[in-house]
Design a protein around this motif. Structure first.
Motif, short mmCIF file in Angstrom:
data_model
loop_
_atom_site.label_atom_id
_atom_site.label_comp_id
_atom_site.label_asym_id
_atom_site.label_seq_id
_atom_site.Cartn_x
_atom_site.Cartn_y
_atom_site.Cartn_z
N VAL A 256 0.71 -1.38 -0.28
CA VAL A 256 -0.04 0.10 -0.11
C VAL A 256 1.36 1.53 0.29
O VAL A 256 0.88 1.61 -0.66
CB VAL A 256 -1.16 -0.09 1.41
CG1 VAL A 256 -1.57 1.42 1.34
CG2 VAL A 256 -2.36 -1.42 1.28
N GLU A 257 1.92 1.39 0.85
CA GLU A 257 2.66 2.28 0.38
C GLU A 257 3.48 2.59 -0.17
O GLU A 257 3.49 3.67 -1.01
CB GLU A 257 4.23 2.12 2.06
CG GLU A 257 3.50 2.26 3.57
CD GLU A 257 1.77 3.73 3.64
OE1 GLU A 257 2.51 4.74 3.24
OE2 GLU A 257 1.09 3.41 4.56
N VAL A 258 4.30 1.31 -1.26
CA VAL A 258 4.46 1.63 -1.95
C VAL A 258 3.76 2.38 -3.45
O VAL A 258 4.44 3.15 -4.26
CB VAL A 258 5.16 0.34 -2.76
CG1 VAL A 258 5.85 0.13 -4.34
CG2 VAL A 258 6.02 0.14 -1.53
N LEU A 259 2.55 1.77 -3.39
CA LEU A 259 1.08 2.28 -4.52
C LEU A 259 1.48 3.85 -4.27
O LEU A 259 1.45 4.36 -4.95
CB LEU A 259 0.24 1.09 -4.35
CG LEU A 259 0.03 0.02 -5.75
CD1 LEU A 259 -1.18 -0.23 -4.64
CD2 LEU A 259 0.21 0.67 -6.51
N ALA A 260 0.87 3.62 -2.84
CA ALA A 260 1.44 5.13 -2.80
C ALA A 260 1.93 6.38 -2.98
O ALA A 260 1.64 7.45 -3.58
CB ALA A 260 -0.10 5.76 -1.46
N ARG A 261 3.05 5.78 -3.08
CA ARG A 261 4.32 6.79 -2.87
C ARG A 261 4.95 6.65 -4.19
O ARG A 261 5.48 7.81 -5.02
CB ARG A 261 5.20 6.28 -2.00
CG ARG A 261 6.59 7.51 -1.76
CD ARG A 261 7.98 6.90 -0.81
NE ARG A 261 8.44 5.36 -1.16
CZ ARG A 261 7.82 4.31 -0.29
NH1 ARG A 261 7.58 4.49 1.03
NH2 ARG A 261 8.10 3.44 -0.56
N GLU A 262 4.52 5.36 -4.83
CA GLU A 262 5.72 5.35 -6.39
C GLU A 262 4.92 5.17 -7.33
O GLU A 262 4.65 4.76 -9.03
CB GLU A 262 6.79 4.32 -6.29
CG GLU A 262 7.71 4.12 -4.77
CD GLU A 262 8.63 5.67 -5.00
OE1 GLU A 262 9.02 5.75 -5.92
OE2 GLU A 262 9.30 5.67 -4.30
#
Length: 192
Positions: A16-22
């Motif tokens: 989720v964090e990777v999707l949101a950031r990258e």
């Protein structure tokens, strides 16, 4: 595939964090390993491929954004009304702000679904179930309005949340709680 539920959840939260950031292009199994601070190859042990990871990310986001049962029960002690509906929508907005990453990840999934038919089908099922659940909750709770009213509230809140999370300066001159109250007053039949 590995079955450690805590590790699987940690990997999904990292995704989720990777999707949101990258964005969706940055979401690789290796990027999830890095974000979760686990040895390389760990994500591959839990998810056979990226498509499986994406499908499970949607479920994890739903879990993260689901209201706290105790808070919801306390809120629902109030008499069904336009004011209660506005309170529920304000709480929704607060949850979205508190977990901005989940909402941004969902928006990334929406964009990715425009390019990948299999994800489009999965996301359509996911959002249809969400909307149907929201309609059922609203109607079963005796809140004012009908199915179309709930869809209109959904669309209005979706736009508000997207703008608030992506271009917050746009809505800065307008207090969000007041916008929600006015939207509810205008859309709910009993509030007119």
């Amino acid at each position: 595939m590995r079955q450690n539920p805590a590790r699987r959840t940690a990997l999904l939260d990292a995704a989720v964090e990777v999707l949101a950031r990258e964005g969706s292009r940055g979401l690789t199994l290796r990027a999830v390993d890095t974000e979760a601070q686990v040895p390389k190859g760990t994500t591959t042990n839990y998810f056979a491929h990226r498509a499986e990871l994406l499908a499970q990310v949607m479920t994890r986001i739903q879990e993260r954004l689901t209201p706290d049962e105790g808070q919801l029960a306390a809120t629902m002690q109030e008499k069904p009304s336009a004011e209660l509906t506005a309170t529920l929508l304000k709480q929704l907005h607060q949850r979205m702000r508190a977990d901005r990453s989940s909402w941004l990840a969902l928006m990334e999934l929406r964009l990715e679904a425009t390019r990948r038919p299999e994800l489009h089908a999965e996301l359509t099922r996911f959002f249809t179930a969400q909307l149907d659940g929201n309609i059922a909750f609203h109607l079963d709770s005796g809140l004012p309005g009908d199915r179309i009213t709930v869809v209109l509230l959904y669309l209005a809140m979706l736009g508000l949340i997207i703008d608030d999370l992506t271009v917050p300066d746009l809505l800065a001159p307008y207090p969000i709680d007041q916008l929600i109250e006015e939207m509810t007053r205008r859309l709910l039949p009993s509030a007119q």
